[in-house]
Design an enzyme around this catalytic site. Structure first.
Site, PDB file in Angstrom:
ATOM      1  N   ASP A  51       0.849  -1.189   0.000  1.00 22.25           N
ATOM      2  CA  ASP A  51       0.000   0.000   0.000  1.00 22.25           C
ATOM      3  C   ASP A  51       0.887   1.243   0.000  1.00 22.25           C
ATOM      4  O   ASP A  51       1.598   1.510   0.976  1.00 22.25           O
ATOM      5  CB  ASP A  51      -0.902  -0.013   1.235  1.00 22.25           C
ATOM      6  CG  ASP A  51      -1.811   1.202   1.329  1.00 22.25           C
ATOM      7  OD1 ASP A  51      -1.753   2.070   0.427  1.00 22.25           O
ATOM      8  OD2 ASP A  51      -2.574   1.295   2.314  1.00 22.25           O
ATOM      9  N   GLU A 130      30.850  12.406  -0.828  1.00 18.62           N
ATOM     10  CA  GLU A 130      31.532  12.457   0.462  1.00 18.62           C
ATOM     11  C   GLU A 130      30.539  12.980   1.507  1.00 18.62           C
ATOM     12  O   GLU A 130      30.450  14.179   1.750  1.00 18.62           O
ATOM     13  CB  GLU A 130      32.751  13.373   0.394  1.00 18.62           C
ATOM     14  CG  GLU A 130      33.786  12.948  -0.642  1.00 18.62           C
ATOM     15  CD  GLU A 130      34.920  13.947  -0.774  1.00 18.62           C
ATOM     16  OE1 GLU A 130      34.850  15.034  -0.145  1.00 18.62           O
ATOM     17  OE2 GLU A 130      35.888  13.659  -1.498  1.00 18.62           O
ATOM     18  N   GLU A 212      36.135  15.204  11.080  1.00 15.32           N
ATOM     19  CA  GLU A 212      35.977  16.392  10.247  1.00 15.32           C
ATOM     20  C   GLU A 212      36.214  17.658  11.078  1.00 15.32           C
ATOM     21  O   GLU A 212      36.550  17.608  12.247  1.00 15.32           O
ATOM     22  CB  GLU A 212      34.601  16.417   9.576  1.00 15.32           C
ATOM     23  CG  GLU A 212      34.623  16.028   8.093  1.00 15.32           C
ATOM     24  CD  GLU A 212      35.449  16.967   7.232  1.00 15.32           C
ATOM     25  OE1 GLU A 212      35.681  18.115   7.645  1.00 15.32           O
ATOM     26  OE2 GLU A 212      35.882  16.549   6.142  1.00 15.32           O
ATOM     27  N   GLU A 220      33.756  11.840   8.681  1.00 13.53           N
ATOM     28  CA  GLU A 220      33.586  11.547   7.260  1.00 13.53           C
ATOM     29  C   GLU A 220      34.168  10.170   6.969  1.00 13.53           C
ATOM     30  O   GLU A 220      35.255   9.823   7.435  1.00 13.53           O
ATOM     31  CB  GLU A 220      34.287  12.593   6.396  1.00 13.53           C
ATOM     32  CG  GLU A 220      34.120  12.365   4.894  1.00 13.53           C
ATOM     33  CD  GLU A 220      34.741  13.469   4.059  1.00 13.53           C
ATOM     34  OE1 GLU A 220      35.368  13.149   3.021  1.00 13.53           O
ATOM     35  OE2 GLU A 220      34.603  14.648   4.441  1.00 13.53           O
ATOM     36  N   ARG A 339      38.445  26.159  -2.429  1.00 15.63           N
ATOM     37  CA  ARG A 339      37.408  25.304  -1.860  1.00 15.63           C
ATOM     38  C   ARG A 339      36.115  26.049  -1.536  1.00 15.63           C
ATOM     39  O   ARG A 339      35.141  25.423  -1.133  1.00 15.63           O
ATOM     40  CB  ARG A 339      37.947  24.587  -0.619  1.00 15.63           C
ATOM     41  CG  ARG A 339      38.989  23.550  -0.989  1.00 15.63           C
ATOM     42  CD  ARG A 339      39.600  22.872   0.226  1.00 15.63           C
ATOM     43  NE  ARG A 339      40.615  21.900  -0.187  1.00 15.63           N
ATOM     44  CZ  ARG A 339      40.385  20.618  -0.408  1.00 15.63           C
ATOM     45  NH1 ARG A 339      39.169  20.136  -0.243  1.00 15.63           N
ATOM     46  NH2 ARG A 339      41.350  19.802  -0.776  1.00 15.63           N
ATOM     47  N   GLU A 358      34.287  18.053  -9.192  1.00 17.23           N
ATOM     48  CA  GLU A 358      33.737  17.953  -7.842  1.00 17.23           C
ATOM     49  C   GLU A 358      32.756  19.099  -7.600  1.00 17.23           C
ATOM     50  O   GLU A 358      33.151  20.260  -7.525  1.00 17.23           O
ATOM     51  CB  GLU A 358      34.866  18.008  -6.800  1.00 17.23           C
ATOM     52  CG  GLU A 358      34.367  17.954  -5.365  1.00 17.23           C
ATOM     53  CD  GLU A 358      35.477  18.214  -4.354  1.00 17.23           C
ATOM     54  OE1 GLU A 358      35.165  18.239  -3.142  1.00 17.23           O
ATOM     55  OE2 GLU A 358      36.639  18.416  -4.764  1.00 17.23           O
ATOM     56  N   ARG A 360      30.585  20.875  -5.057  1.00 11.52           N
ATOM     57  CA  ARG A 360      30.729  20.938  -3.615  1.00 11.52           C
ATOM     58  C   ARG A 360      29.494  21.443  -2.868  1.00 11.52           C
ATOM     59  O   ARG A 360      29.450  21.405  -1.637  1.00 11.52           O
ATOM     60  CB  ARG A 360      31.939  21.817  -3.263  1.00 11.52           C
ATOM     61  CG  ARG A 360      33.246  21.234  -3.744  1.00 11.52           C
ATOM     62  CD  ARG A 360      34.423  22.189  -3.544  1.00 11.52           C
ATOM     63  NE  ARG A 360      34.649  22.548  -2.155  1.00 11.52           N
ATOM     64  CZ  ARG A 360      35.288  21.782  -1.271  1.00 11.52           C
ATOM     65  NH1 ARG A 360      35.762  20.601  -1.638  1.00 11.52           N
ATOM     66  NH2 ARG A 360      35.466  22.199  -0.028  1.00 11.52           N
TER      67      ARG A 360
END
Length: 470
Positions: A51, A130, A212, A220, A339, A358, A360
């Site tokens: 259901d 990550e 981290e 992480e 970054r 990447e 981020r």
């Protein structure tokens, strides 16, 4: 693994029950279990009825019957259940037509992979997320007509430096000081290793684990990249393993993007690459060793990022992480080293096979099937339309002159604004019927009603500190 292999796996492990799992609309695993003798080779085509009327964002009560059709490639033995249990992740189908249900997140991911292949651009997209998380010792929260409160605690939290812990041994990471101290400051080395061993036991290859940046147990664990849908399966399994390993140890884990004030939040940087015929299409002779296709991918992701984040950062608290000053990638630019840019090109590995992009911005509150599919669609649109990403931003963004910094676009400041952007810019998601108009509209409506409005209409505890004596 074939259906026959799965049945043999169940026999070899004396399995009592089969647990069938699937994602609801927002991105939480749902499940129900059947006795092992209900699992036959035909089950992998016929599926199991259930259901679906109470699944968030799905069917109404008058059209509730659905099927979950297990994928044999997802089989693993649950390491936490008292009785041996086989886990299978499935796709959702209509029980009458046996057509894939368009709002099923896993079906969206599968359609994204099929569409990429149909374009001729590439035959495979790999993702490596990550996903950061916090390990807490205690969490309390509540909400009512006349109150709203939360509190988290951690033996690692710097706020406990003066607590009477009988005795307090003093080794606690300072705010923004959790990257990478050894034990005893890092109190969770052994617990993370337990998590890694449990991940390996269910077939997820771990690459590294560490503390981290934030105090209070931020951690992480990275696992090996995989194809889009399979990687999303692995991320859901990853969350399950992490949470339950912590639970067995008397701890609690959250993947909330910003559970602590004035410290770093939890992101989910997503590495991706397009491949064709066994060759990585990302490697070339352009900036940071990228190809033209890779730069166009970046162009597509940056162009659509204000709308894309409605899927990659889909919670109201996501935008308490996307704030400048906490290493948050709020700047819609790309760079090989910067970054705080939304897109980074990792340059630590020289092999062309390792070349990747990447993104981020995403965080682990995202439904991974929607998240990875939407990123893929933005990248495809970039290649199809040869979208120029502009010049890279290799300067320190925080040291830019105001007039230069003003030219760098940023991510939306709230989920409300992200949903507005998605409403205005989602045609690229509809190509190949990967996302449908109904699904996108349902997502926007669900998020507005159940999350944006729910937060917007409630007093915030800090508003009392600001305004009570006004």
């Amino acid at each position: 693994m074939t259906p026959k292999d799965v049945i043999n796996l169940a026999k070899e492990n004396n399995v009592s029950y089969v647990d069938l799992r699937f994602n609801d609309f927002p991105g939480t695993w749902q499940h129900f279990s059947v006795p092992v003798d209900a699992l036959t080779e035909d089950s992998f085509a016929d599926g199991f009825p259930f259901d679906g009327s109470s699944i968030r964002g799905w069917k109404t009560i008058n059209e509730s019957d659905m099927l979950v059709v297990p994928d044999p490639e997802t089989a693993f033995i649950d390491p936490f259940t008292k009785h041996p249990t086989l886990v299978l992740i499935g796709n959702i189908q209509d029980p009458i037509t046996h057509q894939d249900y368009e709002r099923d997140p896993r079906n969206v991911a599968r359609r994204a992979e099929a569409y990429l292949n149909s374009t001729g651009i590439a035959d495979t997209v790999y993702f490596g997320p990550e996903a950061e998380f916090f390990i807490f010792d205690d969490v309390r929260f509540g909400q009512g007509v006349n109150y709203g409160q939360y509190m988290v605690d951690s033996i690692e939290g710097h706020w406990n430096s003066d607590a009477d812990e009988g005795p307090n041994l003093g080794h606690k990471p300072r705010a923004k000081g959790g990257y990478f101290p050894c034990p005893p400051v890092d109190a969770y080395q052994d617990l993370r290793t337990d998590m890694c061993l449990n991940l390996e036991a269910v077939g997820i290859k771990v690459e590294r684990q560490h503390h981290e940046v934030a105090t209070g147990g931020q951690s992480e664990i990275n696992f090996r990249f995989d194809k889009l849908t399979r990687c999303a399966d692995n991320l859901m399994t990853f969350k399950y393993i992490i949470k339950n390993t912590a639970y067995q140890a008397g701890k609690t884990v959250t993947f909330m993007p910003k559970p602590l004030f004035e410290d770093n939040g939890s992101g989910m940087h997503c590495h991706l690459s397009f491949w064709k015929g066994g060759s990585n299409l990302m490697a070339g002779e352009r900036y940071a060793g990228l190809s033209d296709e890779a730069l166009y991918m970046i162009g597509g992701i940056l162009k659509h990022a204000p709308a894309l984040v409605a899927f990659t950062n889909p919670t109201t608290i996501s935008y308490k992480r996307l704030v400048a000053g906490y290493e948050a990638p709020v700047n819609l630019a790309y760079s090989a080293r910067n970054r705080s840019a939304a897109i980074r090109i990792p340059v630590g590995e020289s092999s062309p096979k390792a070349k990747r992009v990447e993104f981020r911005c995403p965080d682990p509150s995202a439904n991974p099937y929607f998240c990875f599919a939407a990123i893929t669609m933005a990248a495809i649109d970039g290649i199809q339309n040869k979208i120029d990403p502009g010049e890279p931003l290799d300067k320190d963004i925080y040291d830019l002159p105001p007039e230069e910094k003003a030219k760098v676009p940023s991510t939306p400041h709230s989920l409300h604004h992200a949903l507005n952007n998605l409403e205005q810019d989602h045609e690229w998601l509809l190509k190949g019927d990967v996302f449908t108009e109904d699904m996108v509209r349902a997502w926007i409506n669900y998020k507005r009603v159940n999350e944006v409005d729910a937060i917007r209409t409630r007093p915030h505890p800090y508003e009392f500190a600001l305004y009570y004596d006004i």
